[in-house]
Write a protein that holds these residues in place. Structure first.
Motif, PDB file in Angstrom:
ATOM      1  N   UNK A  80       0.729  -1.304  -0.006  1.00  0.00           N
ATOM      2  CA  UNK A  80      -0.066   0.124  -0.027  1.00  0.00           C
ATOM      3  C   UNK A  80       0.846   1.359  -0.141  1.00  0.00           C
ATOM      4  N   UNK A  81       1.742   1.218   0.770  1.00  0.00           N
ATOM      5  CA  UNK A  81       2.706   2.394   0.839  1.00  0.00           C
ATOM      6  C   UNK A  81       3.335   2.744  -0.345  1.00  0.00           C
ATOM      7  N   UNK A  82       3.989   1.536  -1.090  1.00  0.00           N
ATOM      8  CA  UNK A  82       4.839   1.588  -2.311  1.00  0.00           C
ATOM      9  C   UNK A  82       3.623   2.000  -3.311  1.00  0.00           C
ATOM     10  N   UNK A  83       2.509   1.697  -3.442  1.00  0.00           N
ATOM     11  CA  UNK A  83       1.531   2.315  -4.261  1.00  0.00           C
ATOM     12  C   UNK A  83       1.304   3.778  -4.207  1.00  0.00           C
ATOM     13  N   UNK A  84       1.469   4.155  -3.049  1.00  0.00           N
ATOM     14  CA  UNK A  84       0.889   5.717  -2.583  1.00  0.00           C
ATOM     15  C   UNK A  84       2.196   6.786  -3.100  1.00  0.00           C
ATOM     16  N   UNK A  85       3.436   6.344  -2.477  1.00  0.00           N
ATOM     17  CA  UNK A  85       4.462   7.400  -2.402  1.00  0.00           C
ATOM     18  C   UNK A  85       5.553   6.891  -3.287  1.00  0.00           C
ATOM     19  N   UNK A  91      11.737   7.118  -3.976  1.00  0.00           N
ATOM     20  CA  UNK A  91      10.368   6.689  -3.395  1.00  0.00           C
ATOM     21  C   UNK A  91      10.456   5.658  -2.284  1.00  0.00           C
ATOM     22  N   UNK A  92      11.495   4.600  -2.591  1.00  0.00           N
ATOM     23  CA  UNK A  92      11.652   3.380  -1.455  1.00  0.00           C
ATOM     24  C   UNK A  92      11.944   3.989  -0.161  1.00  0.00           C
ATOM     25  N   UNK A 192      18.204  13.132   1.202  1.00  0.00           N
ATOM     26  CA  UNK A 192      19.289  12.306   1.203  1.00  0.00           C
ATOM     27  C   UNK A 192      19.256  11.417  -0.037  1.00  0.00           C
ATOM     28  N   UNK A 193      18.130  11.075  -0.742  1.00  0.00           N
ATOM     29  CA  UNK A 193      17.753  10.262  -1.910  1.00  0.00           C
ATOM     30  C   UNK A 193      17.922  11.341  -3.095  1.00  0.00           C
ATOM     31  N   UNK A 198      19.066   8.789  -6.279  1.00  0.00           N
ATOM     32  CA  UNK A 198      18.298   7.663  -6.565  1.00  0.00           C
ATOM     33  C   UNK A 198      17.005   7.905  -7.248  1.00  0.00           C
ATOM     34  N   UNK A 199      16.617   7.033  -7.997  1.00  0.00           N
ATOM     35  CA  UNK A 199      15.434   7.292  -8.821  1.00  0.00           C
ATOM     36  C   UNK A 199      14.298   7.020  -8.185  1.00  0.00           C
TER      37      UNK A 199
END
Length: 425
Positions: A80-85, A91-92, A192-193, A198-199
Protein backbone atom coordinates in the motif's frame (compact mmCIF):
# COMPACT_ATOMS: atom_id res chain seq x y z
CA UNK A 1 26.33 6.41 51.03
CA UNK A 2 23.20 4.34 50.52
CA UNK A 3 22.38 6.14 47.27
CA UNK A 4 25.96 5.76 46.05
CA UNK A 5 25.83 2.05 46.85
CA UNK A 6 22.51 1.68 45.02
CA UNK A 7 23.58 3.51 41.87
CA UNK A 8 27.14 2.18 41.96
CA UNK A 9 25.98 -1.43 42.18
CA UNK A 10 23.48 -0.92 39.37
CA UNK A 11 25.95 0.81 37.02
CA UNK A 12 28.70 -1.68 37.84
CA UNK A 13 26.49 -4.63 37.00
CA UNK A 14 25.38 -2.91 33.79
CA UNK A 15 29.00 -2.42 32.72
CA UNK A 16 29.67 -6.08 33.55
CA UNK A 17 26.94 -7.09 31.10
CA UNK A 18 24.27 -8.17 33.58
CA UNK A 19 20.73 -7.79 32.14
CA UNK A 20 19.04 -4.58 33.22
CA UNK A 21 16.25 -6.27 35.17
CA UNK A 22 18.67 -8.37 37.23
CA UNK A 23 20.98 -5.39 37.75
CA UNK A 24 18.03 -3.44 39.17
CA UNK A 25 17.02 -6.35 41.41
CA UNK A 26 20.51 -6.99 42.80
CA UNK A 27 21.14 -3.27 43.39
CA UNK A 28 17.80 -3.05 45.21
CA UNK A 29 18.66 -5.98 47.48
CA UNK A 30 22.03 -4.37 48.24
CA UNK A 31 20.28 -1.11 49.12
CA UNK A 32 17.77 -2.82 51.40
CA UNK A 33 20.52 -4.74 53.20
CA UNK A 34 22.58 -1.57 53.68
CA UNK A 35 19.61 0.30 55.15
CA UNK A 36 18.63 -2.63 57.34
CA UNK A 37 15.18 -2.84 55.80
CA UNK A 38 13.40 -6.21 55.76
CA UNK A 39 13.71 -7.92 52.41
CA UNK A 40 10.03 -8.86 52.40
CA UNK A 41 9.34 -5.15 51.77
CA UNK A 42 11.37 -5.38 48.56
CA UNK A 43 9.40 -8.48 47.62
CA UNK A 44 6.15 -6.62 48.30
CA UNK A 45 7.29 -3.72 46.11
CA UNK A 46 8.09 -6.13 43.26
CA UNK A 47 4.66 -7.76 43.53
CA UNK A 48 2.84 -4.45 43.78
CA UNK A 49 4.73 -3.21 40.74
CA UNK A 50 3.35 -5.96 38.52
CA UNK A 51 -0.08 -6.24 40.20
CA UNK A 52 -1.54 -3.44 38.12
CA UNK A 53 -4.58 -4.19 35.96
CA UNK A 54 -3.40 -1.95 33.10
CA UNK A 55 -0.28 -4.07 32.67
CA UNK A 56 -2.46 -6.97 31.50
CA UNK A 57 -2.77 -5.13 28.19
CA UNK A 58 0.94 -5.48 27.49
CA UNK A 59 1.00 -9.25 26.72
CA UNK A 60 -2.04 -8.82 24.45
CA UNK A 61 -0.39 -5.96 22.51
CA UNK A 62 2.85 -7.91 22.21
CA UNK A 63 1.01 -11.03 21.06
CA UNK A 64 -1.03 -9.08 18.50
CA UNK A 65 2.17 -7.54 17.15
CA UNK A 66 3.82 -10.93 16.83
CA UNK A 67 0.79 -12.33 15.02
CA UNK A 68 0.84 -9.48 12.53
CA UNK A 69 4.56 -9.95 12.04
CA UNK A 70 4.07 -13.64 11.25
CA UNK A 71 0.77 -13.38 9.38
CA UNK A 72 1.49 -11.22 6.33
CA UNK A 73 0.04 -7.90 7.42
CA UNK A 74 3.40 -6.12 7.07
CA UNK A 75 3.81 -7.16 3.43
CA UNK A 76 0.39 -5.77 2.51
CA UNK A 77 1.08 -2.47 4.27
CA UNK A 78 4.35 -2.15 2.36
CA UNK A 79 2.47 -2.75 -0.91
CA UNK A 80 0.00 0.00 0.00
CA UNK A 81 2.78 2.45 0.91
CA UNK A 82 4.68 1.66 -2.29
CA UNK A 83 1.60 2.32 -4.40
CA UNK A 84 0.94 5.62 -2.60
CA UNK A 85 4.40 7.27 -2.44
CA UNK A 86 6.75 5.07 -4.45
CA UNK A 87 6.67 7.37 -7.49
CA UNK A 88 8.45 10.20 -5.61
CA UNK A 89 12.21 10.65 -6.11
CA UNK A 90 13.92 8.10 -3.90
CA UNK A 91 10.47 6.65 -3.40
CA UNK A 92 11.50 3.48 -1.59
CA UNK A 93 12.85 5.60 1.27
CA UNK A 94 9.45 7.25 1.62
CA UNK A 95 7.79 3.85 1.27
CA UNK A 96 9.91 2.73 4.22
CA UNK A 97 8.78 5.66 6.36
CA UNK A 98 5.13 5.31 5.35
CA UNK A 99 5.18 1.57 6.00
CA UNK A 100 6.66 2.13 9.44
CA UNK A 101 3.95 4.65 10.24
CA UNK A 102 1.29 2.11 9.26
CA UNK A 103 2.85 -1.04 10.70
CA UNK A 104 4.35 0.62 13.79
CA UNK A 105 0.96 2.07 14.60
CA UNK A 106 -0.43 -1.46 14.55
CA UNK A 107 2.32 -3.54 16.16
CA UNK A 108 3.36 -0.94 18.77
CA UNK A 109 6.94 -2.23 18.67
CA UNK A 110 9.91 -0.45 17.12
CA UNK A 111 12.06 -3.58 17.13
CA UNK A 112 9.33 -5.65 15.43
CA UNK A 113 8.94 -2.87 12.88
CA UNK A 114 12.66 -2.89 12.11
CA UNK A 115 12.78 -6.65 11.79
CA UNK A 116 9.62 -7.10 9.71
CA UNK A 117 9.91 -4.15 7.33
CA UNK A 118 13.68 -4.44 7.10
CA UNK A 119 13.41 -8.03 5.94
CA UNK A 120 10.88 -7.00 3.28
CA UNK A 121 12.22 -3.65 2.07
CA UNK A 122 16.01 -3.80 2.42
CA UNK A 123 16.52 -6.51 -0.24
CA UNK A 124 14.24 -4.58 -2.63
CA UNK A 125 16.08 -1.31 -1.96
CA UNK A 126 19.42 -3.00 -2.59
CA UNK A 127 18.11 -4.45 -5.86
CA UNK A 128 16.95 -0.97 -6.95
CA UNK A 129 20.38 0.55 -6.38
CA UNK A 130 19.95 2.11 -2.93
CA UNK A 131 23.04 2.15 -0.71
CA UNK A 132 22.90 -0.34 2.17
CA UNK A 133 23.60 2.31 4.81
CA UNK A 134 20.69 4.44 3.54
CA UNK A 135 18.34 1.45 3.69
CA UNK A 136 19.38 0.68 7.26
CA UNK A 137 19.21 4.29 8.41
CA UNK A 138 15.72 5.00 7.09
CA UNK A 139 14.39 1.64 8.36
CA UNK A 140 15.86 2.02 11.85
CA UNK A 141 14.82 5.61 12.49
CA UNK A 142 11.33 5.33 11.01
CA UNK A 143 10.65 2.37 13.31
CA UNK A 144 10.24 4.85 16.18
CA UNK A 145 6.70 5.32 14.90
CA UNK A 146 5.90 2.14 16.82
CA UNK A 147 6.89 3.86 20.07
CA UNK A 148 4.93 7.10 19.59
CA UNK A 149 1.91 6.23 17.43
CA UNK A 150 -0.69 4.20 19.40
CA UNK A 151 -1.05 1.52 20.52
CA UNK A 152 2.31 1.43 22.35
CA UNK A 153 2.97 -0.80 25.33
CA UNK A 154 5.66 1.66 26.45
CA UNK A 155 2.90 4.23 26.97
CA UNK A 156 1.19 1.79 29.32
CA UNK A 157 4.42 1.48 31.32
CA UNK A 158 4.62 5.26 31.55
CA UNK A 159 0.99 5.54 32.64
CA UNK A 160 1.60 3.02 35.43
CA UNK A 161 4.88 4.66 36.52
CA UNK A 162 3.21 8.08 36.50
CA UNK A 163 0.60 6.95 38.99
CA UNK A 164 -2.18 5.81 36.70
CA UNK A 165 -2.78 8.66 34.25
CA UNK A 166 -5.17 8.05 31.36
CA UNK A 167 -3.79 5.57 28.83
CA UNK A 168 -6.42 6.59 26.29
CA UNK A 169 -5.26 10.23 26.46
CA UNK A 170 -1.65 9.09 26.07
CA UNK A 171 -2.61 7.06 23.03
CA UNK A 172 -4.38 9.91 21.28
CA UNK A 173 -1.65 12.38 22.31
CA UNK A 174 0.92 10.37 20.35
CA UNK A 175 -0.89 10.56 17.02
CA UNK A 176 0.13 14.07 15.91
CA UNK A 177 3.74 13.91 17.23
CA UNK A 178 4.15 10.48 15.61
CA UNK A 179 2.89 11.73 12.24
CA UNK A 180 5.04 14.87 12.59
CA UNK A 181 8.12 12.74 13.25
CA UNK A 182 7.40 10.57 10.20
CA UNK A 183 6.93 13.67 8.03
CA UNK A 184 10.29 15.02 9.19
CA UNK A 185 11.90 11.65 8.46
CA UNK A 186 10.22 11.61 5.05
CA UNK A 187 11.78 15.00 4.24
CA UNK A 188 15.19 13.75 5.37
CA UNK A 189 14.82 10.55 3.33
CA UNK A 190 13.84 12.57 0.26
CA UNK A 191 16.72 15.05 0.57
CA UNK A 192 19.31 12.31 1.05
CA UNK A 193 17.83 10.38 -1.89
CA UNK A 194 18.05 13.45 -4.14
CA UNK A 195 21.63 14.12 -3.05
CA UNK A 196 22.64 10.53 -3.81
CA UNK A 197 20.75 10.45 -7.10
CA UNK A 198 18.30 7.66 -6.36
CA UNK A 199 15.57 7.29 -8.97
CA UNK A 200 11.83 7.12 -8.49
CA UNK A 201 9.54 4.18 -9.14
CA UNK A 202 6.73 4.07 -11.69
CA UNK A 203 3.29 4.97 -10.37
CA UNK A 204 1.26 1.73 -10.62
CA UNK A 205 -2.02 3.52 -11.27
CA UNK A 206 -5.04 4.47 -9.21
CA UNK A 207 -6.67 1.08 -9.67
CA UNK A 208 -3.68 -0.71 -8.12
CA UNK A 209 -3.55 1.86 -5.29
CA UNK A 210 -7.23 1.30 -4.53
CA UNK A 211 -6.81 -2.47 -4.67
CA UNK A 212 -3.81 -2.31 -2.32
CA UNK A 213 -5.79 -0.19 0.11
CA UNK A 214 -8.75 -2.58 0.09
CA UNK A 215 -6.46 -5.58 0.67
CA UNK A 216 -4.73 -3.76 3.56
CA UNK A 217 -7.96 -2.71 5.28
CA UNK A 218 -8.30 -5.85 7.48
CA UNK A 219 -4.79 -5.24 8.84
CA UNK A 220 -5.37 -1.51 9.34
CA UNK A 221 -8.55 -2.26 11.26
CA UNK A 222 -6.46 -3.89 13.99
CA UNK A 223 -5.17 -0.51 15.18
CA UNK A 224 -8.60 1.07 14.75
CA UNK A 225 -10.21 -1.64 16.90
CA UNK A 226 -7.59 -1.35 19.64
CA UNK A 227 -7.36 2.44 19.81
CA UNK A 228 -10.98 3.10 18.89
CA UNK A 229 -12.25 0.71 21.54
CA UNK A 230 -10.28 2.56 24.22
CA UNK A 231 -11.13 6.09 23.06
CA UNK A 232 -14.83 5.33 22.66
CA UNK A 233 -15.06 3.99 26.20
CA UNK A 234 -16.50 0.70 24.98
CA UNK A 235 -13.44 -1.25 26.19
CA UNK A 236 -10.66 -0.81 28.70
CA UNK A 237 -7.07 -0.89 27.47
CA UNK A 238 -6.75 -4.52 28.55
CA UNK A 239 -10.00 -5.55 26.85
CA UNK A 240 -9.04 -3.76 23.63
CA UNK A 241 -5.68 -5.54 23.63
CA UNK A 242 -7.40 -8.92 24.02
CA UNK A 243 -9.90 -8.14 21.27
CA UNK A 244 -7.06 -6.89 19.05
CA UNK A 245 -5.13 -10.14 19.54
CA UNK A 246 -8.21 -12.25 18.71
CA UNK A 247 -8.91 -10.12 15.65
CA UNK A 248 -5.27 -10.49 14.52
CA UNK A 249 -5.66 -14.28 14.69
CA UNK A 250 -8.83 -14.13 12.60
CA UNK A 251 -7.30 -11.83 9.97
CA UNK A 252 -3.97 -13.62 9.59
CA UNK A 253 -5.43 -17.14 9.73
CA UNK A 254 -8.79 -16.85 7.96
CA UNK A 255 -8.57 -13.71 5.79
CA UNK A 256 -4.94 -13.63 4.66
CA UNK A 257 -4.44 -17.37 5.30
CA UNK A 258 -0.73 -16.97 6.11
CA UNK A 259 -0.73 -17.88 9.80
CA UNK A 260 0.36 -21.51 9.88
CA UNK A 261 0.52 -23.54 13.08
CA UNK A 262 4.31 -23.13 13.20
CA UNK A 263 4.05 -19.36 12.81
CA UNK A 264 1.37 -19.26 15.51
CA UNK A 265 3.64 -21.25 17.83
CA UNK A 266 6.51 -18.84 17.15
CA UNK A 267 4.25 -15.85 17.86
CA UNK A 268 3.13 -17.34 21.18
CA UNK A 269 6.68 -18.23 22.21
CA UNK A 270 8.11 -14.83 21.38
CA UNK A 271 5.21 -13.03 23.06
CA UNK A 272 5.68 -15.07 26.25
CA UNK A 273 9.42 -14.39 26.34
CA UNK A 274 9.00 -10.67 25.73
CA UNK A 275 6.19 -10.36 28.28
CA UNK A 276 8.24 -12.21 30.90
CA UNK A 277 11.17 -9.87 30.40
CA UNK A 278 8.94 -6.81 30.64
CA UNK A 279 7.21 -7.99 33.84
CA UNK A 280 10.49 -8.88 35.57
CA UNK A 281 11.76 -5.45 34.61
CA UNK A 282 8.62 -3.72 35.90
CA UNK A 283 8.78 -5.50 39.28
CA UNK A 284 12.48 -4.86 39.90
CA UNK A 285 12.21 -1.25 38.72
CA UNK A 286 9.31 -0.68 41.13
CA UNK A 287 11.43 -1.79 44.10
CA UNK A 288 14.38 0.25 42.79
CA UNK A 289 12.17 3.35 42.50
CA UNK A 290 11.06 2.82 46.13
CA UNK A 291 14.65 3.31 47.28
CA UNK A 292 15.12 6.31 44.98
CA UNK A 293 12.11 7.90 46.66
CA UNK A 294 13.51 6.96 50.07
CA UNK A 295 16.71 8.80 49.22
CA UNK A 296 14.70 11.83 47.99
CA UNK A 297 16.25 11.67 44.52
CA UNK A 298 13.34 13.50 42.79
CA UNK A 299 13.63 16.42 45.21
CA UNK A 300 17.42 16.55 44.87
CA UNK A 301 17.21 16.49 41.08
CA UNK A 302 14.54 19.18 41.02
CA UNK A 303 16.69 21.36 43.25
CA UNK A 304 19.69 20.77 41.00
CA UNK A 305 17.86 21.68 37.81
CA UNK A 306 16.28 24.80 39.28
CA UNK A 307 19.68 25.81 40.68
CA UNK A 308 21.06 25.89 37.15
CA UNK A 309 18.07 27.84 35.85
CA UNK A 310 14.50 28.60 36.86
CA UNK A 311 13.46 29.15 33.24
CA UNK A 312 11.05 26.34 32.18
CA UNK A 313 12.41 26.41 28.62
CA UNK A 314 15.96 25.82 29.86
CA UNK A 315 14.82 23.09 32.26
CA UNK A 316 13.03 21.34 29.39
CA UNK A 317 16.19 21.53 27.27
CA UNK A 318 18.29 20.08 30.11
CA UNK A 319 15.75 17.31 30.61
CA UNK A 320 15.83 16.41 26.92
CA UNK A 321 19.63 16.23 26.98
CA UNK A 322 19.57 14.01 30.09
CA UNK A 323 16.98 11.65 28.60
CA UNK A 324 18.82 11.46 25.28
CA UNK A 325 22.06 10.60 27.06
CA UNK A 326 20.38 7.97 29.24
CA UNK A 327 18.61 6.50 26.22
CA UNK A 328 21.98 5.81 24.61
CA UNK A 329 23.14 3.56 27.45
CA UNK A 330 20.02 1.89 28.90
CA UNK A 331 16.94 -0.04 27.85
CA UNK A 332 13.88 2.09 27.11
CA UNK A 333 11.40 0.24 29.33
CA UNK A 334 13.76 0.38 32.31
CA UNK A 335 14.31 4.10 31.84
CA UNK A 336 10.58 4.78 31.68
CA UNK A 337 10.04 2.99 34.98
CA UNK A 338 13.03 4.61 36.69
CA UNK A 339 12.93 8.13 35.30
CA UNK A 340 9.20 8.83 35.41
CA UNK A 341 8.94 9.04 39.22
CA UNK A 342 12.08 11.19 39.25
CA UNK A 343 11.39 13.67 36.45
CA UNK A 344 7.59 13.91 36.42
CA UNK A 345 7.37 15.98 39.66
CA UNK A 346 9.93 18.38 38.18
CA UNK A 347 7.87 18.76 35.01
CA UNK A 348 4.64 19.30 36.90
CA UNK A 349 6.34 21.97 39.02
CA UNK A 350 7.18 24.02 35.90
CA UNK A 351 3.72 23.59 34.41
CA UNK A 352 4.28 20.75 31.93
CA UNK A 353 1.27 18.47 31.50
CA UNK A 354 2.00 14.79 32.40
CA UNK A 355 0.53 13.74 29.04
CA UNK A 356 2.91 16.00 27.12
CA UNK A 357 5.85 14.83 29.23
CA UNK A 358 4.93 11.22 28.41
CA UNK A 359 5.17 11.90 24.68
CA UNK A 360 8.45 13.81 25.16
CA UNK A 361 9.83 10.81 27.04
CA UNK A 362 8.65 8.36 24.36
CA UNK A 363 10.43 10.34 21.63
CA UNK A 364 13.61 10.89 23.65
CA UNK A 365 14.05 7.33 24.80
CA UNK A 366 12.86 6.01 21.45
CA UNK A 367 15.78 7.76 19.80
CA UNK A 368 18.01 5.73 22.11
CA UNK A 369 16.81 2.61 20.28
CA UNK A 370 18.61 3.95 17.20
CA UNK A 371 21.87 5.06 18.83
CA UNK A 372 24.94 3.11 19.92
CA UNK A 373 26.04 1.53 22.17
CA UNK A 374 22.79 -0.25 23.15
CA UNK A 375 20.33 0.72 20.39
CA UNK A 376 18.26 -2.43 19.82
CA UNK A 377 16.72 -1.19 16.56
CA UNK A 378 20.12 -0.13 15.23
CA UNK A 379 21.57 -3.56 15.95
CA UNK A 380 18.62 -5.40 14.36
CA UNK A 381 18.65 -3.12 11.31
CA UNK A 382 22.38 -3.57 10.75
CA UNK A 383 22.07 -7.36 11.05
CA UNK A 384 19.15 -7.52 8.62
CA UNK A 385 20.83 -5.11 6.20
CA UNK A 386 24.28 -6.66 6.47
CA UNK A 387 25.89 -3.31 7.34
CA UNK A 388 28.49 -2.57 10.01
CA UNK A 389 27.19 -0.37 12.81
CA UNK A 390 29.96 2.20 12.32
CA UNK A 391 29.09 2.51 8.63
CA UNK A 392 25.41 3.11 9.40
CA UNK A 393 26.09 5.62 12.17
CA UNK A 394 28.48 7.58 9.96
CA UNK A 395 25.65 8.63 7.62
CA UNK A 396 22.60 8.54 9.90
CA UNK A 397 22.84 12.14 11.15
CA UNK A 398 20.18 13.62 8.76
CA UNK A 399 17.64 11.20 10.24
CA UNK A 400 18.71 11.97 13.81
CA UNK A 401 18.26 15.64 12.96
CA UNK A 402 14.74 15.02 11.66
CA UNK A 403 13.73 13.25 14.88
CA UNK A 404 15.27 16.02 17.00
CA UNK A 405 13.31 18.66 15.07
CA UNK A 406 10.07 16.80 15.79
CA UNK A 407 11.12 16.35 19.43
CA UNK A 408 11.85 20.05 19.95
CA UNK A 409 8.56 21.05 18.34
CA UNK A 410 6.68 18.62 20.58
CA UNK A 411 8.59 19.89 23.61
CA UNK A 412 8.06 23.62 23.08
CA UNK A 413 4.65 23.58 21.34
CA UNK A 414 2.34 21.82 23.82
CA UNK A 415 -0.61 21.99 21.41
CA UNK A 416 1.04 19.37 19.19
CA UNK A 417 0.53 16.66 21.80
CA UNK A 418 -2.32 18.11 23.88
CA UNK A 419 -4.89 19.35 21.36
CA UNK A 420 -6.41 15.95 20.58
CA UNK A 421 -6.48 14.71 24.21
CA UNK A 422 -8.16 17.94 25.30
CA UNK A 423 -10.87 17.42 22.69
CA UNK A 424 -11.98 14.13 24.26
CA UNK A 425 -12.29 15.51 27.79
Amino acid sequence: MGLLLLLGTFLGLMVAGVPVAFALGIATVAGFLYEGLPLFVAFQRILSGISVFSLLAIPFFIFAGELMLQGGIAARLVRLAAAAVGAVRGGLGLVNVASSMLFGGISGSAVADTSALGSILMPVMKEKGYDPDYSVNVTVTSSLAGVVIPPSHNMILYAVAAGGISVSKLFIAGIVPGILMCLCLGVAAYLVAVKRGYRSETFPGWAFLLTSFVVAIPGLLTAIIIVGGVLSGIMTVTESGAVGAIYAIVVTALVYRELTWEKFRQAVLRAVITTSLVMILVGCASAFAYLLALYRVPELLAAGLTFVSDNPLVILLMLNIILLALGMIMDMAALILICTPIFLPVMISIGVDPIQFGIIMMMNLGLGLCTPPVGACLFVGCVVGGVKIQDAVRTIWPFYTAILVALLLTTYVPAISLTLPNLIE
